[in-house]
Design an enzyme around this catalytic site. Structure first.
Site, PDB file in Angstrom:
ATOM      1  N   ILE A   1      -6.138   2.407  -3.056  1.00  0.00           N
ATOM      2  CA  ILE A   1      -6.645   1.102  -3.000  1.00  0.00           C
ATOM      3  C   ILE A   1      -6.138   0.581  -4.649  1.00  0.00           C
ATOM      4  O   ILE A   1      -6.344   1.045  -5.482  1.00  0.00           O
ATOM      5  CB  ILE A   1      -8.237   1.187  -3.372  1.00  0.00           C
ATOM      6  CG1 ILE A   1      -8.962   1.725  -2.086  1.00  0.00           C
ATOM      7  CG2 ILE A   1      -8.867  -0.141  -3.623  1.00  0.00           C
ATOM      8  CD1 ILE A   1      -8.742   1.032  -0.761  1.00  0.00           C
TER       9      ILE A   1
ATOM     10  N   GLN B   1     -12.651  -8.019   0.484  1.00  0.00           N
ATOM     11  CA  GLN B   1     -11.984  -8.166   2.119  1.00  0.00           C
ATOM     12  C   GLN B   1     -13.051  -7.293   2.777  1.00  0.00           C
ATOM     13  O   GLN B   1     -13.302  -7.806   4.045  1.00  0.00           O
ATOM     14  CB  GLN B   1     -10.583  -7.167   1.821  1.00  0.00           C
ATOM     15  CG  GLN B   1      -9.416  -7.608   1.338  1.00  0.00           C
ATOM     16  CD  GLN B   1      -8.925  -8.686   2.402  1.00  0.00           C
ATOM     17  OE1 GLN B   1      -8.377  -8.311   3.456  1.00  0.00           O
ATOM     18  NE2 GLN B   1      -9.126  -9.877   2.236  1.00  0.00           N
TER      19      GLN B   1
ATOM     20  N   LYS C   1      -2.721   2.201   3.151  1.00  0.00           N
ATOM     21  CA  LYS C   1      -2.511   2.310   4.651  1.00  0.00           C
ATOM     22  C   LYS C   1      -3.206   0.992   5.473  1.00  0.00           C
ATOM     23  O   LYS C   1      -2.967   1.079   6.621  1.00  0.00           O
ATOM     24  CB  LYS C   1      -3.871   3.445   4.971  1.00  0.00           C
ATOM     25  CG  LYS C   1      -3.420   4.829   4.702  1.00  0.00           C
ATOM     26  CD  LYS C   1      -4.512   5.507   4.978  1.00  0.00           C
ATOM     27  CE  LYS C   1      -5.044   5.759   6.287  1.00  0.00           C
ATOM     28  NZ  LYS C   1      -5.701   7.149   6.746  1.00  0.00           N
TER      29      LYS C   1
ATOM     30  N   GLY D   1      -6.976  -5.250   5.569  1.00  0.00           N
ATOM     31  CA  GLY D   1      -7.762  -6.356   6.044  1.00  0.00           C
ATOM     32  C   GLY D   1      -8.188  -6.456   7.287  1.00  0.00           C
ATOM     33  O   GLY D   1      -9.301  -7.254   7.648  1.00  0.00           O
ATOM     34  N   GLU D   2      -7.429  -5.619   8.191  1.00  0.00           N
ATOM     35  CA  GLU D   2      -7.910  -5.711   9.680  1.00  0.00           C
ATOM     36  C   GLU D   2      -8.998  -4.759   9.923  1.00  0.00           C
ATOM     37  O   GLU D   2      -9.899  -4.864  10.339  1.00  0.00           O
ATOM     38  CB  GLU D   2      -6.930  -5.256  10.352  1.00  0.00           C
ATOM     39  CG  GLU D   2      -5.763  -5.976  10.255  1.00  0.00           C
ATOM     40  CD  GLU D   2      -5.521  -7.416  10.505  1.00  0.00           C
ATOM     41  OE1 GLU D   2      -6.522  -8.004  11.057  1.00  0.00           O
ATOM     42  OE2 GLU D   2      -4.542  -8.328  10.295  1.00  0.00           O
TER      43      GLU D   2
END
Length: 731
Positions: A622, A631, A694, A697-698
């Site tokens: 992160i 997010q 990795k 946002g999705e």
């Protein structure tokens, strides 16, 4: 060289562009000041299918201030050459004002250009269009599906026959629209054969490429500028017809043209998450081990383009299943083309799979988390590849503890508070780790400040801030001494700002460029006889706060400013690059989450209220905890909308969208947003990219809707097989 001290990466910094945004100094697409700009207003088709028989523009053209009314009868013919680098489907775009065919309700049929917006709006209302109308096909159930995309492993039919428990379930998901705060807008200006466009886009390079092919001009003759994007959620991932219309109008009137879509026009001008029908058959033994899964799904696409998304991935690899089959069909309809929307594909698939898994758990009397644990795979069974990292079990464990899962009643309708039925649910989420080729330019000035330039976008996740953090640590500077410039096609190219690939792709390119600059400075210092670092092993030199020094001996060193000044250098610069994903992957790479939700359902009225949501994420390193939390909260709110509110209503008589506004198309507001909490597992994924990230946002939206649906199931005893969840379905 020694690892650089990490002072910025991992720190919960506020957005570096925050002050610009709250003071109104951040310029969005419609706000750029362009000398001599005039205004364009689109005229939209009032039928859902047919042909234009005549266009009467005389009343509009008679208005004082109207410069032109452009339509298929007088518009210049455009080549629309195909280009594989464009993000648009080749060979099948909507060719703006190039023929008389109407393919969907709201299609642009003309554009009025006037000296003021008000004159343009009035003149557009005076354009009279006559049609030879046909009845449109806009219902998914009445379309003719395309040939399916198929996948299979094992023997699904045999697995279903041998299963102790079998479920055959059909789910329906409504169409959703993005409805970001900023309206889509374009300002276009021609100077000779050179086109400059200020556009709301999540991919300046893609829009640049598309415009160069549409107008048949060299790529370098098109410049696209988009420094700030007021939300996108995927709606800006391609070049839409209004952008072409603005550029075409600017060429015709030979003046800069501004075109801003209305909120209503966003519903048929910039795509949507398509409506789905998804049948899932699954079988399991009495211990809950999945023996077979058969997926049959279809969704709407336009008649002139075929849109697909990665909806199949979760069904192939999320759970251990020897027998899997998938048949994925698109259904061409008389609608505009869909586009990716946050969590594209997995957000849909997870709702279906995770809801079915909870029904299976209820049927078998097994705790939903325990059932998922029993079906956890050791490798990606769709590819045979090992996981780069997969900590879904830990997500379950941490989430159950923090959420208080032990308070959940296994029996539906068992918890009640007055008129409210209380339920708890959870769901797993997965999203693939995408990476694309990216470049960045880094320039370190003699005064010890740095500028990083890259063509990336920022629609809200904090690209300015996260790239500043990466650059600051790699260069050994404080955050305030680094300036990141993005959103301009003149800058080094990057992939689309979507698919959770910006941090991995652009961040890795920025890291590479900054590392190169720092190493050049170190080499310069150790070769300079007048430097305190002369002769030192380069591996022993680190940089902190703009000062190079020997690791373990901070007193021995000098600043960038001193080094460059003594060597008469105005700057050091380098180009950074990242190649993206390799042609052949060695690992299966995904981000994961476990989402938990608690709901209250009015037993009499069927109203659903979300009380709290918790997400636990395995998302690698992160970079910015504060941005990451933002997010996650945004994904949870989007998931609440998908689960309970968002539904595009189409009048199938003519294809008109009946709720094309924010009064009737409901999105979550503050009153709908409960107690939200996000937890990120500490770790990184070095197999994925140099930064160990990795994508984020999705995945934060994937799993939210099924967690809520499963909580409603637990509260009411009614399985939820349609989104959004309506009061009528629960009564």
């Amino acid at each position: 060289m020694s690892p650089q001290p990490q002072a910025a990466v991992g720190a919960p910094l506020s957005r570096v562009d925050g002050r610009l945004k709250v003071t109104g100094r951040a310029k969005y697409s419609a706000e750029h000041e362009v000398a001599g700009v005039v205004h364009a207003v689109m005229v939209d088709a009032s039928i859902g299918r047919g042909r234009i028989t005549s266009i009467d523009t005389s009343d509009a053209e008679a208005q004082r201030g109207v410069l032109a009314v452009i339509h298929h009868g007088n518009a210049p013919k455009l080549p629309y050459k195909d280009n594989k680098a464009s993000n648009n489907p080749p060979g099948a775009r909507l060719r703006v004002f190039q023929d008389d065919k109407v393919r969907f309700h709201g299609q642009p049929v003309a554009v009025v250009v006037a000296t003021s917006l008000e004159v343009g709006q009035h003149a557009a209302s005076l354009v009279k269009v006559r049609y030879d109308a046909e009845h449109p096909t806009t219902e998914l159930s009445k379309g003719e599906p395309d040939k399916p995309t198929e996948y299979s492993r094992g023997d699904v039919d045999s697995g279903l026959r041998k299963a102790d428990v079998r479920l055959d379930l059909t789910y329906r998901l409504a169409r959703n629209h993005h409805n970001a705060m900023e309206l889509h807008a374009t300002i276009a200006r021609w100077k000779g054969d050179k086109l400059t466009v200020w556009d709301k886009t999540q991919w300046v390079v893609g829009t640049q490429t598309e415009l160069s092919t549409v107008f048949d001009v060299p790529l370098k003759s098109v410049r696209v500028i988009s420094p700030f994007v007021g939300g996108g959620f995927g709606s800006g991932l391609r070049c839409w017809p209004h952008t072409v219309a603005a550029a075409l109008a600017a060429r015709v009137v030979k003046r800069p043209v501004k075109l801003v879509l209305t909120r209503k026009q966003q519903f048929f001008g910039t795509g949507f998450r398509p409506e789905y029908e998804y049948r899932l058959r699954l079988g399991a033994d009495r211990r809950g081990r999945l023996t077979s899964m058969a997926h049959e799904l279809e969704h709407e696409t336009s008649s002139y383009e075929t849109f697909t998304e990665g909806v199949l991935d979760p069904g192939r690899m999320l759970y251990s299943t020897s027998n899997v089959s998938q048949a994925y069909r698109t259904v061409p309809l008389d609608v505009n083309t869909p586009i990716w929307m946050r969590g594209p594909g997995p957000a849909t698939a997870s709702y279906v799979i995770e809801s079915a898994v909870d029904e299976l758990a209820d049927r078998l009397g097994i705790d939903p988390i325990e059932l998922r644990q029993r079906n956890e795979p050791d490798e990606d069974e769709s590819s045979g590849l090992p996981w780069s990292t997969r900590r879904l079990r830990e997500c379950y464990t941490v989430g159950a503890r923090e959420f208080g899962w032990e308070r959940r009643s296994a029996k539906p309708r068992a918890r009640r508070e007055g008129d409210w039925l209380i339920g708890m649910g959870m769901a797993a989420g997965v999203y693939h780790t995408a990476r694309g080729a990216a470049e960045a330019h880094v320039r370190l000035a003699a005064d010890g400040t740095a500028i990083v330039e890259t063509a990336a976008s920022d629609m809200g996740p904090g690209t300015y801030t996260s790239q500043t953090q990466v650059a600051a640590d790699a260069l050994g500077l404080t955050v305030r001494n680094v300036t990141v410039r993005i959103g301009d096609s003149l800058f080094p190219p990057t992939p689309p700002h979507g698919g959770s690939q910006t941090m991995a792709s652009v961040g890795s390119a920025v890291l590479d460029g900054c590392d190169k600059v720092r190493r050049r400075a170190v080499e310069l210092a150790i070769e300079d006889e007048d430097s305190p670092l002369h002769g030192v092993n380069a591996e022993d030199v680190v940089v902190r706060s703009g000062r190079l020094h020997v690791k373990g001996d901070p007193a021995r060193g000098e600043t960038y400013r001193q080094l460059l000044s003594r060597n008469d250098l105005g700057h050091l610069e380098a180009d950074g690059s990242y190649a993206g994903a390799p042609g052949t992957e060695r690992h299966s790479m995904h981000a994961y989450n476990a989402t938990f939700a608690e709901v209250a359902v009015d037993a009499t009225l069927g109203l659903v209220r979300v009380r709290r949501v918790l997400g636990v994420y395995d998302a690698g390193r992160i970079i910015s905890p504060k941005l990451a939390e933002s997010q996650a909260f945004g994904g949870m709110v989007g998931g609440i909308g998908q689960a309970l509110l968002e539904h595009t209503a189409t009048d199938h008589r003519d294809g008109r969208i009946a709720n094309a506004n924010l009064a009737d198309y409901l999105v979550p507001v503050h009153a709908d947003v409960p107690d939200l909490k996000a937890i990120y597992l500490d770790g990184e994924d070095r197999e994925a990219d140099p930064l160990g990230v990795k994508g984020l946002g999705e995945v934060v939206m994937v799993g939210v809707a099924p967690a809520i649906a499963n909580a409603v199931f637990n509260a009411t005893g009614r399985p939820v097989r349609q989104l959004p969840i309506t009061a009528e379905a629960l009564l």
